[in-house]
Design a protein around this motif. Structure first.
Motif: not given
Length: 351
Positions: A338-340, A14, A16, A345-346
């Protein structure tokens, strides 16, 4: 609060490794503190959470190409030097990190560039990794800085070190589009999500965009080594907050508008400039403020942030703003969905 209260399992897949193609198309989790709810959006939807008269405050620091590759005298051993802080302009003295550090001693000379264009001498050995070096350069300071920038590379976090052939893209990606004031060795990553199109839409809507400067240092990556958070001592970072921005923030608050802090560095800066609760004052100096629960925030009503590593200073500050239980719940949802996470990332918007 104890450090172990902020531990969670973050799957490595996860984290990024590269940004999304368009900055404002990263996913965005919106967490409502009052309702305890979580919604799922994309970052360009941020425009729907700010109104005319609101103030969005961001950190306009620019990452300095502070990573130099060179050789140690006599042995020719390859070394990396990360420039942390210029101590004395006239004497060319810098605080640095050297890797590998174990064989670098006081008096050693370090050579950089083609035909050893730049030479430095180690003059102090302050910590297990830290050093103070003096560059042996007799020209003007502007010329010296130009040479440093020409040799230096973008100091990406260790988890993002990748092949040399895409480092030019890294140099662009690892800057906010509004970066202006050079001096950081780490990007204020929450701001990486803003695109020029989104900023223009905010301007048309009447949202006030305001900037301050915090030069992010190694403290952004430094692990907390004590269980009792009250005993943690954060590294100091250079900070500048103008009277104009303070006036705009205060006027907006007085008129009932919202203040949104973009990133943990911005939030920490605003709180560092508070001497009377609810009022922010001009600031020009250094801050080592470390925010952990419980903490009473008095300036920002909203916060944009990324998803951070467990037990990091950033996750702990986010937990202080939204409450530790809600923060942990939101992060577990992020992992499930599954957020980064981390630098590229998100985003999370906390309202």
């Amino acid at each position: 609060m104890k450090l172990s209260q902020f531990r969670f399992n973050l799957p490595k897949d996860l984290i990024a490794e590269k940004p999304v193609r368009n900055r404002d198309e990263a996913r965005m989790m919106v967490v409502n503190r009052a309702a305890g709810t979580v919604e799922h959006h994309v970052f360009k939807d941020f425009i729907g959470y700010v109104d005319e008269g609101d103030v969005v405050v961001a950190n306009n620091t620019r990452v300095f190409p502070a990573l130099l590759e060179g050789e140690k005298e006599k042995t020719g051993a390859r070394i990396e030097v990360l420039l942390l802080r210029e101590l004395n302009e006239e004497m060319r003295l810098w605080d640095v990190l050297v890797d590998p550090a174990r064989k670098i001693r006081i008096g050693n000379k370090l050579y950089f560039g083609t035909n050893d264009a730049l030479v430095a001498e180690v003059v102090d050995n302050t910590t297990s990794r830290g050093r103070t070096i003096r560059f042996l350069f007799d020209g003007e300071h502007d010329e010296f800085i130009k040479i440093i920038k020409g040799m230096g590379r973008t100091p990406l976090p260790d988890e993002l070190r990748r092949l040399r052939d895409i480092e030019k893209r890294d140099a662009d990606d690892y800057q906010t589009i509004y970066a202006k004031v050079e001096g950081s060795i780490a990007a204020p990553i929450a701001g990486l999500h803003f695109s020029r199109e989104l900023l223009k839409r905010m301007e048309i809507k009447g949202v006030d965009w305001a900037e301050l400067t915090v030069h992010c240092g190694m403290g952004e990556f430094k692990a907390i080594e004590v269980e009792d958070l009250s005993k943690h001592r954060a590294d100091a970072e250079e900070m500048h907050l103008s009277a104009d921005v303070c006036d705009r923030i205060q006027k907006a608050k007085d008129n009932g508008h919202k203040i949104c802090a973009v990133g943990t560095t911005t939030m920490r800066a605003l709180e560092s400039a508070v001497t009377i609760p609810g009022k922010v004052f001009p600031y020009d100096g250094w801050t080592n403020k470390f925010i952990y629960p419980p903490y009473d925030f008095t300036i920002a009503d909203m916060m944009v942030t990324n998803f951070h590593h467990p037990m990091s200073t950033q996750f702990i500050m986010v937990s202080a703003f939204m409450g530790p239980e809600l923060a942990m719940e939101a992060y577990q949802t992020a992992i499930k969905e599954k957020y980064r996470f981390s630098t590229y990332g998100d985003a999370m918007l906390i309202v």
